[in-house]
Design a protein around this motif. Structure first.
Motif, PDB file in Angstrom:
ATOM      1  N   THR A   1      -4.761  18.985   0.949  1.00 46.00           N
ATOM      2  CA  THR A   1      -3.977  17.851   1.428  1.00 46.00           C
ATOM      3  C   THR A   1      -4.678  16.523   1.170  1.00 46.00           C
ATOM      4  O   THR A   1      -4.625  15.613   1.992  1.00 46.00           O
ATOM      5  N   TRP A   2      -5.322  16.392   0.060  1.00 44.69           N
ATOM      6  CA  TRP A   2      -6.018  15.153  -0.265  1.00 44.69           C
ATOM      7  C   TRP A   2      -4.996  14.040  -0.475  1.00 44.69           C
ATOM      8  O   TRP A   2      -4.020  14.190  -1.206  1.00 44.69           O
ATOM      9  N   ALA A   3      -5.222  12.908   0.163  1.00 45.67           N
ATOM     10  CA  ALA A   3      -4.335  11.757   0.018  1.00 45.67           C
ATOM     11  C   ALA A   3      -5.158  10.490   0.205  1.00 45.67           C
ATOM     12  O   ALA A   3      -6.176  10.483   0.896  1.00 45.67           O
ATOM     13  N   MET A   4      -4.692   9.414  -0.446  1.00 41.66           N
ATOM     14  CA  MET A   4      -5.366   8.131  -0.356  1.00 41.66           C
ATOM     15  C   MET A   4      -4.315   7.042  -0.421  1.00 41.66           C
ATOM     16  O   MET A   4      -3.298   7.196  -1.088  1.00 41.66           O
ATOM     17  N   GLU A   5      -4.559   5.962   0.261  1.00 43.18           N
ATOM     18  CA  GLU A   5      -3.618   4.843   0.202  1.00 43.18           C
ATOM     19  C   GLU A   5      -4.220   3.734  -0.643  1.00 43.18           C
ATOM     20  O   GLU A   5      -5.337   3.279  -0.387  1.00 43.18           O
TER      21      GLU A   5
ATOM     22  N   ASP B   1       4.871  20.057   0.055  1.00 41.03           N
ATOM     23  CA  ASP B   1       5.095  21.494   0.244  1.00 41.03           C
ATOM     24  C   ASP B   1       4.001  22.325  -0.418  1.00 41.03           C
ATOM     25  O   ASP B   1       3.497  23.283   0.163  1.00 41.03           O
ATOM     26  N   LEU B   2       3.637  21.943  -1.628  1.00 41.37           N
ATOM     27  CA  LEU B   2       2.585  22.678  -2.342  1.00 41.37           C
ATOM     28  C   LEU B   2       1.222  22.449  -1.691  1.00 41.37           C
ATOM     29  O   LEU B   2       0.398  23.356  -1.628  1.00 41.37           O
ATOM     30  N   ALA B   3       1.001  21.264  -1.177  1.00 35.48           N
ATOM     31  CA  ALA B   3      -0.261  20.968  -0.481  1.00 35.48           C
ATOM     32  C   ALA B   3      -0.390  21.793   0.792  1.00 35.48           C
ATOM     33  O   ALA B   3      -1.468  22.271   1.123  1.00 35.48           O
TER      34      ALA B   3
ATOM     35  N   VAL C   1       0.854  -1.179   0.000  1.00 34.76           N
ATOM     36  CA  VAL C   1       0.000   0.000   0.000  1.00 34.76           C
ATOM     37  C   VAL C   1       0.894   1.236   0.000  1.00 34.76           C
ATOM     38  O   VAL C   1       1.817   1.354   0.802  1.00 34.76           O
ATOM     39  N   VAL C   2       0.602   2.154  -0.945  1.00 31.37           N
ATOM     40  CA  VAL C   2       1.389   3.388  -1.050  1.00 31.37           C
ATOM     41  C   VAL C   2       0.439   4.580  -1.001  1.00 31.37           C
ATOM     42  O   VAL C   2      -0.700   4.497  -1.452  1.00 31.37           O
ATOM     43  N   PRO C   3       0.907   5.702  -0.439  1.00 32.11           N
ATOM     44  CA  PRO C   3       0.037   6.893  -0.420  1.00 32.11           C
ATOM     45  C   PRO C   3       0.031   7.579  -1.788  1.00 32.11           C
ATOM     46  O   PRO C   3       1.061   7.697  -2.446  1.00 32.11           O
ATOM     47  N   VAL C   4      -1.131   8.004  -2.193  1.00 33.54           N
ATOM     48  CA  VAL C   4      -1.296   8.771  -3.436  1.00 33.54           C
ATOM     49  C   VAL C   4      -1.803  10.142  -3.022  1.00 33.54           C
ATOM     50  O   VAL C   4      -2.857  10.271  -2.408  1.00 33.54           O
ATOM     51  N   ARG C   5      -1.035  11.175  -3.343  1.00 38.58           N
ATOM     52  CA  ARG C   5      -1.384  12.540  -2.952  1.00 38.58           C
ATOM     53  C   ARG C   5      -1.758  13.351  -4.186  1.00 38.58           C
ATOM     54  O   ARG C   5      -1.242  13.118  -5.275  1.00 38.58           O
ATOM     55  N   LEU C   6      -2.641  14.319  -3.988  1.00 36.32           N
ATOM     56  CA  LEU C   6      -3.047  15.201  -5.073  1.00 36.32           C
ATOM     57  C   LEU C   6      -1.912  16.142  -5.465  1.00 36.32           C
ATOM     58  O   LEU C   6      -1.673  16.360  -6.651  1.00 36.32           O
TER      59      LEU C   6
END
Length: 117
Positions: A44-48, A36-38, A27-32
């Motif tokens: 700060t949307w993120a999903m694993e 730093d930009l978030a 499982v890896v995190p997927v960020r929008l």
């Protein structure tokens, strides 16, 4: 023969995809956005997700983008072909009318015999 070859290739492709999925189950995190930009934009949307879903999603997205790109690129060719096909149909109708107009048989039987080649 071709049918069996196609089935063998599909089975090999399925086996390959299954192997890739099993090898990339982590499982890896997927960020929008990057971190730093978030933080700067407060998005700060993120999903694993499992890595194989990301890999397969990227492949599917690439294929879909390629198909859409090619469809737009060939729009001019399809428009020209459609225009030419309408022109051919119009000319065929015109030719049929001209053939009907020139194929009126003479009313006299003697003249009809003389005009036959």
């Amino acid at each position: 023969m071709i049918r069996y070859l196609r089935l063998i290739l599909l089975a090999l492709l399925g086996l390959f995809l299954l192997t890739v999925a099993l090898a990339n189950r982590a499982v890896v995190p997927v960020r929008l956005l990057p971190e730093d930009l978030a933080a700067l934009t407060r998005l700060t949307w993120a999903m694993e997700l499992p890595l194989f879903l990301i890999i397969f999603g990227g492949i599917i997205a690439g294929v879909l983008i390629g198909f859409v790109w090619e469809w737009f690129r060939e729009h001019g060719h399809r428009a020209t072909a459609s225009q030419k096909s309408r022109e051919v149909a119009r000319l065929e109708r015109e030719l049929a009318v001209l053939k009907d107009a020139t194929s009126v048989p003479p009313k006299d039987e003697v003249l009809a015999l003389l005009e036959k080649p």
